[in-house]
Design a protein around this motif. Structure first.
Motif, short mmCIF file in Angstrom:
data_model
loop_
_atom_site.label_atom_id
_atom_site.label_comp_id
_atom_site.label_asym_id
_atom_site.label_seq_id
_atom_site.Cartn_x
_atom_site.Cartn_y
_atom_site.Cartn_z
N TRP A 139 -0.97 0.28 -5.11
CA TRP A 139 -1.26 1.43 -4.39
C TRP A 139 0.16 2.06 -4.13
O TRP A 139 1.20 1.53 -4.01
N VAL A 164 -8.30 9.98 -1.16
CA VAL A 164 -8.30 8.73 -1.89
C VAL A 164 -8.58 8.74 -3.33
O VAL A 164 -9.69 9.19 -3.41
N CYS A 166 -4.55 2.66 -6.74
CA CYS A 166 -5.00 3.62 -5.32
C CYS A 166 -3.83 4.51 -5.05
O CYS A 166 -2.64 3.93 -4.98
N TYR A 211 -11.14 10.56 3.88
CA TYR A 211 -11.19 9.61 4.86
C TYR A 211 -10.56 10.25 6.19
O TYR A 211 -9.45 11.09 6.16
N ASP A 247 -1.79 12.18 1.34
CA ASP A 247 -1.89 12.57 2.76
C ASP A 247 -0.86 13.78 3.05
O ASP A 247 0.40 14.09 3.23
N VAL A 252 -3.33 7.56 -2.31
CA VAL A 252 -3.82 8.18 -1.02
C VAL A 252 -2.91 9.67 -0.95
O VAL A 252 -1.52 9.32 -1.06
N ALA A 261 -3.49 7.14 6.27
CA ALA A 261 -3.11 6.71 4.93
C ALA A 261 -3.45 5.10 4.74
O ALA A 261 -4.03 4.36 3.92
N VAL A 299 1.41 6.19 -1.91
CA VAL A 299 0.99 7.35 -1.09
C VAL A 299 1.88 8.74 -1.44
O VAL A 299 3.07 8.51 -1.92
N ALA A 305 -6.93 3.87 5.17
CA ALA A 305 -7.83 4.11 3.80
C ALA A 305 -7.22 3.03 2.98
O ALA A 305 -7.97 2.56 2.20
N ILE A 306 -5.87 2.66 2.80
CA ILE A 306 -5.51 1.54 1.83
C ILE A 306 -6.16 0.29 2.28
O ILE A 306 -6.85 -0.48 1.55
N GLY A 333 -13.43 8.31 -6.07
CA GLY A 333 -12.45 8.97 -4.92
C GLY A 333 -13.25 9.38 -3.56
O GLY A 333 -14.42 9.16 -3.69
#
Ligand code: 5GP
Ligand code: MN
Length: 318
Positions: free
Chosen positions: A224, A270, A259, A300, A263, A261, A304, A226, A307-308, A297
């Protein structure tokens, strides 16, 4: 639920057609809406195309023929016929939800497996690799011809939703559809370059920031990262100029699930992708979003990190 004939019937009878797609449109959403819109206009219909605020056409789609596109506040508030492309659930119409509810007839054309069918007529085929493919079937049924402009729009949908004809949704029918687009004048090299090889220079530093921040969690077969506002500010570019960032994360072979995210000030967005077996569509649906088994997706309301954690917990639960 697969009612192509009924959709064609309503479309044939209509004088005016209001066309939309999901907010934050991608190549398939906008390509399908514009391509179908151009064909409807050629057939003598009065056509408007729009999508929700934030009304920004992504940088790499600005080469499309955008003449039919109007601001969402100029979109008919009570359309006789509204046709919606690539929109997995009604809330994804954003500021045009009310228009869709007020429409005398609502036709939903989509390929999201999570779509429950929010129209009066629903043409939902989760086996179609792109909404553009269903739009092409509809044009064929209506007997409306392809032009170079229409074909270019639909080709964009076919190319982008299949990852340039690479994903498992690349079927013989879809390739035949792309062949018809090229026959009608779509230029693969032009589309490819506009979509994938026309980023502003600053994009490269966003890629560096986002890939540099990536975390691999082997215990969850999970990678993942961000993207934050400062990445864009530092590069001097807008969010609309950085699609595709998840594609740099997902390529690490150590992970089944990827993934990203975003932000960027508002609620975090996401994006999830999986290689072979994790159903990210199911994870997204449980989180209030949606999509496909291999690409999905959600937005959220928390941070972040939260969400993860939500995605990680879903992976850990299997
Ligand atoms: P992307 O990660 O490229 O934004 O989206 C991947 C897939 O998930 C697309 O098919 C997209 O329509 C769907 N998707 C992304 N975000 C959302 C969301 O918030 N809600 C729903 N229903 N689907 C989403
Ligand atoms: Mn699509």
């Amino acid at each position: 639920m697969n009612d192509l004939e009924a959709a064609a019937g309503l479309i044939r009878e209509a004088k005016d057609i209001a066309i939309s797609c999901h907010q934050g449109p991608d190549g398939d959403a906008l390509g399908s809406a514009l391509g179908f819109g151009l064909a409807a206009r050629s057939a003598g219909k009065e056509v408007t195309v729009s999508f929700s605020e934030p009304f920004v056409v992504p940088d790499n789609l600005r080469f499309l023929p955008l003449d039919l596109l109007v601001e969402p506040d100029k979109f008919p508030s009570e359309p006789d016929l509204m046709v919606v492309f690539d929109t997995g659930d009604q809330s994804r119409l954003g500021s045009l939800v009310s228009n869709s509810k007020a429409a005398a007839n609502l036709v939903v054309i989509d390929h999201h497996v999570t779509n429950e069918g929010f129209g009066d007529v629903n043409v939902i085929d989760a086996d179609a690799g792109a909404s553009a493919l269903i739009a092409h079937r509809l044009l064929d049924l209506l007997g409306w011809p392809l032009t170079k402009e229409i074909a270019t729009c639909l080709h964009v949908g076919l190319v982008t939703d299949t990852g340039r004809f690479q994903y498992s949704n690349t079927t013989p029918e879809l390739l035949a559809s792309a062949a018809a687009m090229i026959e009608a004048g779509a230029e693969p090299a032009v589309v490819g370059q506009k979509i994938y090889e026309s980023v502003p220079f600053g994009y490269l530093s966003v890629v560096a920031a986002v890939t540099g921040r990536a975390v691999l969690e082997p215990e969850h077969d999970f990678i993942w990262s961000v993207m934050v506002e400062e990445d864009l500010a530092g590069a001097g570019i807008e969010a609309s100029a950085v699609p595709g960032m998840i594609d740099y994360i997902r390529i690490a072979r150590e992970a089944e699930t990827a993934c990203l995210v975003k932000d960027l000030g508002g609620p975090v967005e996401v994006s999830m992708r999986s290689r072979n077996y994790v159903d990210v569509g199911a994870i997204a649906t449980r989180a209030g979003g949606g999509g496909h088994a291999r690409a999905a997706g959600f937005t959220y309301a928390g941070s972040a990190e939260e969400a993860i954690a939500l995605v990680r917990d879903a992976l850990a639960d299997g």
